[in-house]
Design an enzyme around this catalytic site. Sequence first.
Site, PDB file in Angstrom:
ATOM      1  N   MET A   1       0.837  -1.180   0.000  1.00 13.48           N
ATOM      2  CA  MET A   1       0.000   0.000   0.000  1.00 13.48           C
ATOM      3  C   MET A   1       0.878   1.238   0.000  1.00 13.48           C
ATOM      4  O   MET A   1       1.788   1.352   0.802  1.00 13.48           O
ATOM      5  CB  MET A   1      -0.910   0.059   1.227  1.00 13.48           C
ATOM      6  CG  MET A   1      -1.749  -1.194   1.433  1.00 13.48           C
ATOM      7  SD  MET A   1      -0.739  -2.610   1.781  1.00 13.48           S
ATOM      8  CE  MET A   1      -1.843  -3.613   2.664  1.00 13.48           C
ATOM      9  N   THR A   2       0.632   2.190  -0.853  1.00 12.67           N
ATOM     10  CA  THR A   2       1.493   3.339  -0.966  1.00 12.67           C
ATOM     11  C   THR A   2       1.273   4.283   0.189  1.00 12.67           C
ATOM     12  O   THR A   2       0.182   4.518   0.644  1.00 12.67           O
ATOM     13  CB  THR A   2       1.223   4.084  -2.283  1.00 12.67           C
ATOM     14  OG1 THR A   2      -0.160   4.338  -2.389  1.00 12.67           O
ATOM     15  CG2 THR A   2       1.685   3.257  -3.453  1.00 12.67           C
TER      16      THR A   2
ATOM     17  N   LEU B   1       6.783   2.473  -1.660  1.00 12.08           N
ATOM     18  CA  LEU B   1       6.212   1.775  -2.811  1.00 12.08           C
ATOM     19  C   LEU B   1       5.892   0.359  -2.368  1.00 12.08           C
ATOM     20  O   LEU B   1       6.756  -0.356  -1.855  1.00 12.08           O
ATOM     21  CB  LEU B   1       7.212   1.770  -3.975  1.00 12.08           C
ATOM     22  CG  LEU B   1       6.686   1.454  -5.379  1.00 12.08           C
ATOM     23  CD1 LEU B   1       5.596   2.435  -5.791  1.00 12.08           C
ATOM     24  CD2 LEU B   1       7.825   1.480  -6.386  1.00 12.08           C
ATOM     25  N   ASP B   2       4.631  -0.049  -2.516  1.00 12.01           N
ATOM     26  CA  ASP B   2       4.179  -1.361  -2.052  1.00 12.01           C
ATOM     27  C   ASP B   2       5.029  -2.495  -2.611  1.00 12.01           C
ATOM     28  O   ASP B   2       5.572  -2.396  -3.713  1.00 12.01           O
ATOM     29  CB  ASP B   2       2.734  -1.621  -2.492  1.00 12.01           C
ATOM     30  CG  ASP B   2       1.742  -0.719  -1.802  1.00 12.01           C
ATOM     31  OD1 ASP B   2       2.137  -0.012  -0.868  1.00 12.01           O
ATOM     32  OD2 ASP B   2       0.559  -0.728  -2.198  1.00 12.01           O
ATOM     33  N   PRO B   3       5.128  -3.613  -1.891  1.00 15.39           N
ATOM     34  CA  PRO B   3       5.837  -4.779  -2.431  1.00 15.39           C
ATOM     35  C   PRO B   3       5.271  -5.249  -3.767  1.00 15.39           C
ATOM     36  O   PRO B   3       6.026  -5.683  -4.641  1.00 15.39           O
ATOM     37  CB  PRO B   3       5.631  -5.846  -1.341  1.00 15.39           C
ATOM     38  CG  PRO B   3       5.480  -5.064  -0.081  1.00 15.39           C
ATOM     39  CD  PRO B   3       4.735  -3.817  -0.480  1.00 15.39           C
TER      40      PRO B   3
END
Length: 347
Positions: free
Chosen positions: A1-2, A86-88
């Site tokens: 999730m950003t 930055l999300d995985p």
Amino acid sequence: MTNDTIIESPDEVAPASQGADDTAADTRPAEGRRPPRGGPRPDRPKRRDVNGWVILDKGVGMTSTHAVAVVKRAFNAKKAGHAGTLDPLASGILPIALGEATKTVPFVMDGRKAYVFTVTWGIETDTDDAEGRPVATSDARPERGAVEAALPNFVGAIEQVPPRYSAIKIAGERAYDLARDGEEVVLVARPVQIDHLAVVEHDGQRTVIEAQCGKGTYVRALARDLGRMLGCYGHVSALRRTRVGPFAEAESCVVATLEEAGPDGNGPHLHPVETALDAVPSVPVSRDMALRLMRGQPVILRGRDAPVEGKAFATCGGILVAVGDVERGELVPHRVFHLGGTAPQRG
């Protein structure tokens, strides 16, 4: 999730012994034993003062925290942080600040961002991405024209409700922590700015969209709201960030390149600290003025090209000295830099 959060990556520290008796016999094979307490330990490279920006093209599956640690190790740097999580599940541009560049992180985080993302139709999830649990489904699928007709409703200054699984705090707790604990999460709409949305590809089941937006915008929430407006639900199934502030894909590098080059060969991938200040006016100052700024004292700006009000940064001999606010003809420093010859400079 950003989530736009700076995360410091501390030096790696060996964990303390978990055993009840440090003098107990070690039954592990000799090659697997830890060196005796007080005995010789393998030499660890000394951390270096490295200052500048690394524009990492993060791959899918890596967390932003891990990415910072990897880059920090690749440069053998003392200090590192990033400018916007930055999300995985997402790939793309993750600017990583080393050393004195960490002082310019807020300028990058306030910059515009660009994304290319895929919306899969027919399913809305509790996380608004492919990791979540389905909470609503539909057999309806939108035509490309319907998607294009809906996009203008989300361009400009709009109100957006963030995803339940986000880093926004509610009474001091992160929303995603509350959601994972099964608690009800109610988030209020927040103003965000979206400058551009356009359909890149559409095959009926999925639509690829490019976006340009400001700080605090959640692409996952955009996909969720678009699906609801079209009456078919949707979630983000792929996400790539292509720009953050002044940093774009053309200047980026990948982890494998940094690890292969090592600390002594990574110079070409280190960008000057002031690259983060591209949108801020620059003012050259004398050595005496630079010394005053370094002490936190304001200086009077002279010359018809000097900015009258607003943000500005000062350089002396081409080296970044300070960044601050110009007030009534004076530059009041808020951040001072100790660079000397330790950072790359622009040609």
